[in-house]
Design a protein around this motif. Structure first.
Motif, mmCIF file in Angstrom:
data_model
loop_
_atom_site.group_PDB
_atom_site.id
_atom_site.type_symbol
_atom_site.label_atom_id
_atom_site.label_comp_id
_atom_site.label_asym_id
_atom_site.label_seq_id
_atom_site.Cartn_x
_atom_site.Cartn_y
_atom_site.Cartn_z
ATOM 1 N N LEU A 306 -33.709 8.169 1.023
ATOM 2 C CA LEU A 306 -32.684 7.867 2.017
ATOM 3 C C LEU A 306 -32.500 6.364 2.178
ATOM 4 C CD1 LEU A 306 -30.786 8.761 4.364
ATOM 5 C CD2 LEU A 306 -32.804 8.727 5.848
ATOM 6 N N ALA A 307 -31.238 5.925 2.123
ATOM 7 C CA ALA A 307 -30.882 4.539 2.427
ATOM 8 C C ALA A 307 -30.123 4.517 3.745
ATOM 9 C CB ALA A 307 -30.021 3.945 1.316
ATOM 10 N N ILE A 308 -30.222 3.407 4.469
ATOM 11 C CA ILE A 308 -29.516 3.272 5.744
ATOM 12 C C ILE A 308 -28.752 1.959 5.763
ATOM 13 C CG2 ILE A 308 -31.009 4.761 7.122
ATOM 14 C CD1 ILE A 308 -32.564 2.303 8.022
ATOM 15 N N SER A 309 -27.567 1.992 6.380
ATOM 16 C CA SER A 309 -26.714 0.806 6.437
ATOM 17 C C SER A 309 -26.016 0.763 7.781
ATOM 18 C CB SER A 309 -25.672 0.855 5.310
ATOM 19 O OG SER A 309 -24.737 -0.188 5.433
ATOM 20 N N GLY A 310 -25.907 -0.444 8.350
ATOM 21 C CA GLY A 310 -25.232 -0.555 9.635
ATOM 22 C C GLY A 310 -25.357 -1.934 10.243
ATOM 23 N N GLY A 311 -25.246 -2.974 9.416
ATOM 24 C CA GLY A 311 -25.294 -4.327 9.941
ATOM 25 C C GLY A 311 -26.666 -4.752 10.421
ATOM 26 N N PHE A 312 -27.711 -4.330 9.732
ATOM 27 C CA PHE A 312 -29.081 -4.601 10.160
ATOM 28 C C PHE A 312 -29.420 -6.092 10.116
ATOM 29 C CE2 PHE A 312 -29.541 -0.123 9.374
ATOM 30 C CZ PHE A 312 -30.532 0.284 10.252
ATOM 31 N N THR A 313 -30.115 -6.542 11.148
ATOM 32 C CA THR A 313 -30.762 -7.851 11.137
ATOM 33 C C THR A 313 -32.231 -7.641 10.781
ATOM 34 O OG1 THR A 313 -31.417 -7.732 13.458
ATOM 35 C CG2 THR A 313 -29.229 -8.650 12.972
ATOM 36 N N ALA A 314 -32.939 -8.724 10.514
ATOM 37 C CA ALA A 314 -34.363 -8.610 10.198
ATOM 38 C C ALA A 314 -35.123 -7.972 11.357
ATOM 39 C CB ALA A 314 -34.935 -9.985 9.871
ATOM 40 N N THR A 315 -34.795 -8.358 12.577
ATOM 41 C CA THR A 315 -35.466 -7.793 13.752
ATOM 42 C C THR A 315 -35.239 -6.290 13.843
ATOM 43 O OG1 THR A 315 -35.227 -9.871 14.964
ATOM 44 C CG2 THR A 315 -35.619 -7.884 16.266
ATOM 45 N N GLN A 316 -34.016 -5.850 13.564
ATOM 46 C CA GLN A 316 -33.713 -4.422 13.631
ATOM 47 C C GLN A 316 -34.406 -3.646 12.515
ATOM 48 O OE1 GLN A 316 -29.442 -4.783 13.627
ATOM 49 N NE2 GLN A 316 -29.302 -4.601 15.853
ATOM 50 N N VAL A 317 -34.551 -4.267 11.348
ATOM 51 C CA VAL A 317 -35.301 -3.624 10.268
ATOM 52 C C VAL A 317 -36.727 -3.339 10.740
ATOM 53 C CG1 VAL A 317 -36.270 -3.915 7.957
ATOM 54 C CG2 VAL A 317 -33.910 -4.612 8.409
ATOM 55 N N ALA A 318 -37.327 -4.312 11.413
ATOM 56 C CA ALA A 318 -38.692 -4.136 11.918
ATOM 57 C C ALA A 318 -38.758 -2.996 12.935
ATOM 58 C CB ALA A 318 -39.188 -5.437 12.544
ATOM 59 N N LEU A 319 -37.756 -2.913 13.799
ATOM 60 C CA LEU A 319 -37.746 -1.868 14.824
ATOM 61 C C LEU A 319 -37.521 -0.480 14.235
ATOM 62 C CD1 LEU A 319 -35.650 -3.687 17.584
ATOM 63 C CD2 LEU A 319 -38.113 -3.217 17.619
ATOM 64 N N ALA A 320 -36.960 -0.425 13.031
ATOM 65 C CA ALA A 320 -36.656 0.870 12.407
ATOM 66 C C ALA A 320 -37.799 1.407 11.557
ATOM 67 C CB ALA A 320 -35.401 0.734 11.544
ATOM 68 N N LEU A 321 -38.894 0.677 11.461
ATOM 69 C CA LEU A 321 -39.968 1.064 10.548
ATOM 70 C C LEU A 321 -40.641 2.380 10.914
ATOM 71 C CD1 LEU A 321 -41.737 -2.351 9.805
ATOM 72 C CD2 LEU A 321 -40.241 -1.030 8.290
ATOM 73 N N ASP A 322 -40.526 2.810 12.169
ATOM 74 C CA ASP A 322 -41.193 4.055 12.546
ATOM 75 C C ASP A 322 -40.367 5.295 12.205
ATOM 76 O OD1 ASP A 322 -39.234 3.559 14.393
ATOM 77 O OD2 ASP A 322 -40.399 4.228 16.134
ATOM 78 N N GLN A 323 -39.183 5.092 11.585
ATOM 79 C CA GLN A 323 -38.354 6.214 11.153
ATOM 80 C C GLN A 323 -38.494 6.423 9.645
ATOM 81 O OE1 GLN A 323 -36.777 8.143 13.378
ATOM 82 N NE2 GLN A 323 -37.556 6.789 14.990
ATOM 83 N N ARG A 324 -38.070 7.596 9.179
ATOM 84 C CA ARG A 324 -38.162 7.915 7.749
ATOM 85 C C ARG A 324 -36.938 7.400 7.003
ATOM 86 N NH1 ARG A 324 -39.017 14.040 6.544
ATOM 87 N NH2 ARG A 324 -38.989 13.192 4.425
ATOM 88 N N TRP A 325 -37.137 6.462 6.103
ATOM 89 C CA TRP A 325 -36.096 5.981 5.200
ATOM 90 C C TRP A 325 -36.768 5.187 4.094
ATOM 91 C CZ3 TRP A 325 -36.152 0.660 5.065
ATOM 92 C CH2 TRP A 325 -36.625 -0.005 6.203
ATOM 93 N N ASN A 326 -36.036 4.969 3.007
ATOM 94 C CA ASN A 326 -36.611 4.299 1.845
ATOM 95 C C ASN A 326 -35.982 2.944 1.552
ATOM 96 O OD1 ASN A 326 -36.420 7.470 1.244
ATOM 97 N ND2 ASN A 326 -38.351 6.682 0.440
ATOM 98 N N VAL A 327 -34.672 2.840 1.757
ATOM 99 C CA VAL A 327 -33.946 1.619 1.397
ATOM 100 C C VAL A 327 -33.086 1.186 2.579
ATOM 101 C CG1 VAL A 327 -32.243 0.590 -0.169
ATOM 102 C CG2 VAL A 327 -33.864 2.295 -1.041
ATOM 103 N N VAL A 328 -33.146 -0.094 2.927
ATOM 104 C CA VAL A 328 -32.255 -0.627 3.954
ATOM 105 C C VAL A 328 -31.220 -1.514 3.257
ATOM 106 C CG1 VAL A 328 -33.731 -2.627 4.479
ATOM 107 C CG2 VAL A 328 -32.069 -1.821 6.171
ATOM 108 N N ILE A 329 -29.957 -1.288 3.597
ATOM 109 C CA ILE A 329 -28.857 -2.050 3.002
ATOM 110 C C ILE A 329 -28.478 -3.162 3.974
ATOM 111 C CG2 ILE A 329 -26.510 -1.948 2.092
ATOM 112 C CD1 ILE A 329 -26.990 1.080 1.624
ATOM 113 N N VAL A 330 -28.595 -4.395 3.526
ATOM 114 C CA VAL A 330 -28.334 -5.555 4.385
ATOM 115 C C VAL A 330 -27.320 -6.455 3.689
ATOM 116 C CG1 VAL A 330 -29.328 -7.534 5.587
ATOM 117 C CG2 VAL A 330 -30.685 -5.446 5.294
ATOM 118 N N GLY A 331 -26.308 -6.868 4.429
ATOM 119 C CA GLY A 331 -25.303 -7.766 3.872
ATOM 120 C C GLY A 331 -25.078 -8.981 4.735
ATOM 121 N N SER A 332 -24.380 -8.790 5.860
ATOM 122 C CA SER A 332 -23.901 -9.917 6.657
ATOM 123 C C SER A 332 -25.019 -10.790 7.208
ATOM 124 C CB SER A 332 -23.020 -9.408 7.808
ATOM 125 O OG SER A 332 -23.734 -8.503 8.624
ATOM 126 N N SER A 333 -26.150 -10.208 7.589
ATOM 127 C CA SER A 333 -27.204 -11.039 8.184
ATOM 128 C C SER A 333 -27.820 -11.986 7.158
ATOM 129 C CB SER A 333 -28.290 -10.173 8.829
ATOM 130 O OG SER A 333 -29.000 -9.443 7.866
#
Length: 353
Positions: A306-333
């Motif tokens: 599972l990949a997730i995308s939604g305008g993630f910042t580095a801080t939000q990536v850290a907050l999302a670590l307790d959920q199940r996913w494999n790839v985070v898609i980051v662009g604008s940040s």
């Protein structure tokens, strides 16, 4: 000779591709060389939707803001979303006029929505770095948490700059999307592979109406994975996966946050997709919260990456670590960071925790 094919008979305006042999003088033993150019007649509504999304972003408007401005009520937000995602191939003239006035779209910009686009069809690149069609290789590649850097820039100089940074910082995946293909053609994939050798390239498409042709062109230009938005039913999912297998590229089924995520995930897994990506449009002040709620609601027994995308910042990536996913898609940040390399390093450190 010109061969004309009609694609996607279920469309209101079929896509038409003309494959033309165009000759030019060569050197050496062969005096003539040839290349193929695909001339793609994209429905007006698809191009108009891209223009609306671009202009809305420039004006800093949400879809709700634009609906109120163009139609006089926020209830038109759903229509704005459909237009921007290319789902309305022939918008009503009154709708077009309202959006043209609201976004101050010029006659020249509007006329470009009727123009065909040309995409070079290159010879296949031998031995791409990454073939996720092999399930074991794919699983090895996304073991742990991975970063997919979305190169959402339509300027060749900037594209090269960020691709070189990505190569130096060894990001896991590089994503190139429709706006870049519209401007430079599929051949830009080969350029990015030269700037960032060894990094798998993800070609993202915002429409699935002519997906077999898109996958073929992307694969021939060197893409390793295709990520497709708009595979909204089993038939389209099956077609896309069959085409990806035929052309030996991996496939990620991109699911928009308002769709039936659990159903589409199950169908994607059943038909053999390599990954699914949950995409949240960047028109809400609660994007991160929305993504977290979606992740919490997913079936506990899903096994597809599972990949997730939604305008993630580095801080939000850290907050999302307790959920199940494999790839985070980051662009604008990353793209908007004064120190993009530092931002990539920070995200990668977070992903290793």
């Amino acid at each position: 000779m010109v061969i004309i094919h009609s694609f996607t008979p279920f469309c209101v305006w079929p896509f038409v591709a003309c494959v033309c042999n165009v000759g030019w003088q060569g050197t050496g033993l062969r005096s003539q060389k040839f290349r193929k150019v695909w001339v793609l007649q994209v429905p007006f509504g698809v191009n108009f939707g891209r223009l609306v999304r671009k202009k809305r972003g420039i004006e800093g408007l949400s879809q709700q803001d634009l609906a109120a401005l163009a139609f006089g009520n926020v209830g038109g937000k759903a229509k704005i979303s459909q237009i921007e995602n290319g789902r309305i191939h022939s918008p009503h003239q009154k709708t077009i006029d309202s959006l043209v006035i609201a976004l101050e779209i010029s006659d020249a910009e509007l006329s470009e929505c009727y123009a065909p686009i040309k995409l070079d069809e290159h010879e296949p690149i031998q031995g791409p770095f990454f073939h996720p069609v092999d399930p074991q290789i794919f699983c090895d590649k996304i073991s742990g948490r991975r970063l997919q850097f979305a190169l959402d820039v339509a300027n060749r100089v900037e594209l090269k700059k960020f691709a070189l940074i990505a190569a130096k910082e060894n990001v896991d995946f590089l994503e190139i999307g429709d706006p870049v293909f519209q401007k430079y053609g599929m051949g830009i994939i080969r350029d990015v592979k030269n700037y960032a050798p060894g990094i798998p390239i993800v070609a993202e498409f915002a429409s699935s109406d002519w997906i077999e042709q898109q996958i073929q062109l992307a694969a021939n230009s060197g893409a390793d994975i295709v990520q497709v938005i708009g595979l909204s039913n089993e038939k389209r999912i099956s077609r896309a996966i069959d085409s990806a297998r035929k052309h030996k590229v991996g496939i990620s089924v991109a699911i928009l946050s308002h769709e039936n995520i659990a159903k589409l995930m199950a169908e994607s897994e059943a038909y053999g997709a390599d990954m699914v990506a949950i995409i949240r449009n960047l028109d809400s002040s609660n994007i991160f919260i929305d993504i977290m709620e979606i992740l919490k609601s997913l079936p506990a027994d899903f096994t597809i990456p599972l990949a997730i995308s939604g305008g993630f910042t580095a801080t939000q990536v850290a907050l999302a670590l307790d959920q199940r996913w494999n790839v985070v898609i980051v662009g604008s940040s990353i793209l908007n960071s004064p120190t993009p390399a530092d931002t990539i390093r920070r995200i990668k450190r977070i992903l290793r925790t």
